[in-house]
Enzyme design. Sequence first.
Site, PDB file in Angstrom:
ATOM      1  N   GLU A 133       0.813  -1.216   0.000  1.00 18.55           N
ATOM      2  CA  GLU A 133       0.000   0.000   0.000  1.00 18.55           C
ATOM      3  C   GLU A 133       0.849   1.271   0.000  1.00 18.55           C
ATOM      4  OE1 GLU A 133      -3.094   0.330  -0.417  1.00 18.55           O
ATOM      5  OE2 GLU A 133      -3.931  -1.649  -0.038  1.00 18.55           O
ATOM      6  N   GLU A 175       7.493 -22.012   8.065  1.00 18.38           N
ATOM      7  CA  GLU A 175       7.838 -21.102   9.169  1.00 18.38           C
ATOM      8  C   GLU A 175       8.861 -21.701  10.123  1.00 18.38           C
ATOM      9  OE1 GLU A 175       4.797 -21.657  12.790  1.00 18.38           O
ATOM     10  OE2 GLU A 175       3.885 -20.706  11.040  1.00 18.38           O
TER      11      GLU A 175
END
Length: 300
Positions: free
Chosen positions: A85, A116
């Site tokens: 953004e 992960e």
Amino acid sequence: MNQNLDQLVTESINENTKNIDQLDTINIVKAINNEDKKVALAVEKELPNISKAVDIISNKLREGGRLIYIGAGTSGRLGILDASECPPTFGVDPNMVIGLIAGGDKAIRSAVEGAEDSKEKAIDQLKNIKFNSKDILVGIAASGRTPFVIGGLEYAKEINTVSIGITCNPNSEISKIADVSISPVVGPEVISGSTRMKAGTAQKMVLNMLTTASMIKLGKVYKNLMVDLQAKNLKLIERCKKIVIQATDVNKDTATNYLEKTDYNVKLAIFLIKSGLQINNAKKILADYDGHLSEALNSL
């Protein structure tokens, strides 16, 4: 990594929602809403640490460094969302803020099980983008114990750059590695262990603050208007006009005229209108003040 999950606040049972499966719809959503109300208060307690992080980030960016987010699952996706953004909102280079996620781009949409758990894969991703001591790393993990994130933070320390940790558990392993630790403790989730909920909301609030406050300090905002946005579609073209009108009180035709004259550079259009200067002189003064429109106007 053998820490008992029962010791983590984010994994404990929420006594307020133990019977949520027996409630009717309105009371289910009320229960969720009541828990969500606690998030902003938890973030508020971390404002001193968030402020410290913003000062470090904005200084790094001002010196040409990059802000790198790293996380797994929901945490990784939130980092990518915030990074993506920044270019349309603040007109910055897409490489100024980068989000990395365990499992790579595929993990943005689909879970990549086991990704992960590897410290080495975090280091590989950081090396792939040529992460260096000019940059700053923000590790995001609700649990505060994700190996992928820890590996990234340890690598940041190894190459002697600053790191920030965002977690929702107190005294986590991440908080012991990062130079600045931000730990909004939102308590047990509505659904046990579903850290995409309150923990995710808290993380997003913190990330919004880190980039927005840093961009304000870099001169990307005038008053509370985003004046470096890019006019890349019809909606944004109209938003550019609206911002110029709001900042200068001119009519739409005048705003459009100045935007066309400046190739839709909102900040420059506002400065021209308010200063009455010629375009080359206006550009020079803005550059002298590193794009801080308020400072440039005050200098006149």
